[in-house]
Write a protein that holds these residues in place. Structure first.
Motif, PDB file in Angstrom:
ATOM      1  N   TRP A 167      -2.368  -7.867  -5.567  1.00  0.00           N
ATOM      2  CA  TRP A 167      -1.759  -6.671  -6.145  1.00  0.00           C
ATOM      3  C   TRP A 167      -0.377  -7.035  -6.681  1.00  0.00           C
ATOM      4  CZ3 TRP A 167      -4.590  -2.365  -6.752  1.00  0.00           C
ATOM      5  CH2 TRP A 167      -5.733  -2.200  -5.948  1.00  0.00           C
ATOM      6  N   ILE A 192       2.637  -7.661  -4.024  1.00  0.00           N
ATOM      7  CA  ILE A 192       2.917  -6.813  -2.866  1.00  0.00           C
ATOM      8  C   ILE A 192       1.681  -6.713  -1.982  1.00  0.00           C
ATOM      9  CG2 ILE A 192       4.602  -5.443  -4.154  1.00  0.00           C
ATOM     10  CD1 ILE A 192       2.421  -3.148  -4.078  1.00  0.00           C
ATOM     11  N   LYS A 193       1.906  -6.359  -0.746  1.00  0.00           N
ATOM     12  CA  LYS A 193       0.819  -6.019   0.168  1.00  0.00           C
ATOM     13  C   LYS A 193       0.740  -4.502   0.247  1.00  0.00           C
ATOM     14  CE  LYS A 193       0.953 -10.190   3.027  1.00  0.00           C
ATOM     15  NZ  LYS A 193       1.122 -10.737   4.412  1.00  0.00           N
ATOM     16  N   LEU A 194      -0.451  -3.971   0.127  1.00  0.00           N
ATOM     17  CA  LEU A 194      -0.592  -2.518   0.165  1.00  0.00           C
ATOM     18  C   LEU A 194      -0.256  -1.981   1.548  1.00  0.00           C
ATOM     19  CD1 LEU A 194      -3.879  -1.894  -1.865  1.00  0.00           C
ATOM     20  CD2 LEU A 194      -1.504  -1.682  -2.630  1.00  0.00           C
ATOM     21  N   GLN A 195       0.621  -1.004   1.579  1.00  0.00           N
ATOM     22  CA  GLN A 195       1.003  -0.316   2.814  1.00  0.00           C
ATOM     23  C   GLN A 195       1.036   1.179   2.534  1.00  0.00           C
ATOM     24  OE1 GLN A 195       4.839  -2.100   3.532  1.00  0.00           O
ATOM     25  NE2 GLN A 195       3.970  -3.740   4.786  1.00  0.00           N
ATOM     26  N   LYS A 196       0.835   1.957   3.544  1.00  0.00           N
ATOM     27  CA  LYS A 196       0.850   3.404   3.351  1.00  0.00           C
ATOM     28  C   LYS A 196       2.267   3.857   2.999  1.00  0.00           C
ATOM     29  CE  LYS A 196      -1.173   7.596   5.255  1.00  0.00           C
ATOM     30  NZ  LYS A 196      -1.951   8.174   6.383  1.00  0.00           N
ATOM     31  N   GLN A 197       2.408   4.511   1.852  1.00  0.00           N
ATOM     32  CA  GLN A 197       3.705   4.975   1.364  1.00  0.00           C
ATOM     33  C   GLN A 197       3.598   6.465   1.041  1.00  0.00           C
ATOM     34  OE1 GLN A 197       6.194   3.056   1.536  1.00  0.00           O
ATOM     35  NE2 GLN A 197       5.439   0.956   1.430  1.00  0.00           N
ATOM     36  N   GLU A 198       4.106   7.291   1.935  1.00  0.00           N
ATOM     37  CA  GLU A 198       3.986   8.734   1.749  1.00  0.00           C
ATOM     38  C   GLU A 198       5.052   9.301   0.823  1.00  0.00           C
ATOM     39  OE1 GLU A 198       3.860  10.510   5.606  1.00  0.00           O
ATOM     40  OE2 GLU A 198       1.842   9.749   6.051  1.00  0.00           O
ATOM     41  N   PHE A 254      -3.536   4.558   0.387  1.00  0.00           N
ATOM     42  CA  PHE A 254      -2.189   4.028   0.614  1.00  0.00           C
ATOM     43  C   PHE A 254      -1.097   4.935   0.047  1.00  0.00           C
ATOM     44  CE2 PHE A 254      -5.128   0.457   0.633  1.00  0.00           C
ATOM     45  CZ  PHE A 254      -4.770  -0.177   1.819  1.00  0.00           C
ATOM     46  N   TYR A 255      -1.465   5.769  -0.915  1.00  0.00           N
ATOM     47  CA  TYR A 255      -0.493   6.682  -1.520  1.00  0.00           C
ATOM     48  C   TYR A 255      -1.056   8.104  -1.457  1.00  0.00           C
ATOM     49  CZ  TYR A 255       1.332   2.256  -3.265  1.00  0.00           C
ATOM     50  OH  TYR A 255       1.837   0.982  -3.356  1.00  0.00           O
TER      51      TYR A 255
END
Length: 258
Positions: free
Chosen positions: A161, A192-198, A223-224
């Motif tokens: 990504w 980037i590494k996908l991370q949960k981003q609220e 993740f979003y």
């Protein structure tokens, strides 16, 4: 601008045989009325759609057939610092004068259009293109002033990504749109590494260089979770030159769909 190119201008010689190694610059040349002078293009030069049939295809933007270029006997070769490698530029300089663009924002794009107007004796056509861009830009700036800002992620690649960060032309157009780049503290196009981003409001999936599809919207929604996720026309965000007038109109329609 390459020092050999300065010699062309000093002797008031108009290049008649042009090779363009940059798709957006090929489109600009055609909009300046220079299509008959273009002898070589890349396989990615898709606008206008007939140009690859009328000119010789000399490879891509990162890999070229140098002997094909040599055989075409160009008067000038047009490159870009980001799109073309240093080795490509050096190989081309052994054949003909090289112009290297380096574009980070709309102002740089306008300078490039002016330069082409001077180099190819198309000053009137260049000024018309610039005028169209500036009219659209002023209207859009008034339009977007009333729009809400979005914390935004702009994806250009998958596996790995990759996103758009600072010090890029795309980022400058994100700023124009009030798309606050979530990765503006990074440079260029980081992995980037996908991370949960609220806290991300908007995710844009580009049509190029990776051709994102609707299935990727579903994949990224995990993740979003609070973001609107849109497929967008990557050419509108990354092609500088004469496409900018069309791009600004596109941005308005994009905002209206948000």
């Amino acid at each position: 601008m390459n020092h050999q190119l300065q010699n062309i201008l000093a002797h008031n010689t108009t290049p008649q045989r042009i090779i363009s190694l940059v798709p957006s610059q090929t489109e600009l040349l055609c909009d300046l009325g220079l299509e008959a002078s273009i002898v070589g293009v890349t396989k990615f030069c898709v606008h206008p759609n007939f140009i690859r049939a009328k000119s010789s295809v000399i490879g891509g933007t990162k890999q070229i057939h140098i002997e094909k270029i040599r055989a075409l006997k160009p008067d000038i070769i047009l490159c870009n610092k980001e799109k073309n490698t240093k080795q490509i530029v050096e190989d081309c300089e052994a054949i003909a004068p090289v112009h290297i663009s380096d574009i980070y924002n709309i102002e740089d794009s306008i300078i490039l259009i002016k330069q082409y107007g001077i180099i190819f004796k198309k000053e009137h056509e260049a000024l018309n293109i610039i005028s169209d861009i500036e009219i659209e830009l002023k209207e859009f700036e008034n339009f977007v002033e009333k729009r809400v800002a979005y914390k935004t992620v702009y994806f250009i690649w998958k596996s790995p990504w990759m996103v758009v960060a600072n010090n890029t032309f795309i980022n400058s157009l994100m700023k124009l749109n009030k798309f606050d780049n979530y990765f503006k503290d990074k440079l260029r196009y980081p992995e980037i590494k996908l991370q949960k981003q609220e806290h991300v409001d908007l995710v844009l999936l580009s049509s190029e260089p990776y051709p994102f599809k609707k299935r990727h919207i579903v994949e990224l929604k995990v993740f979003y979770p609070n973001a609107k996720i849109y497929l967008v026309d990557g050419e509108m965000f990354s092609w500088y030159g004469s496409r900018l007038a069309k791009a600004i109109k596109y941005f308005k329609s994009l905002h209206e769909s948000l």
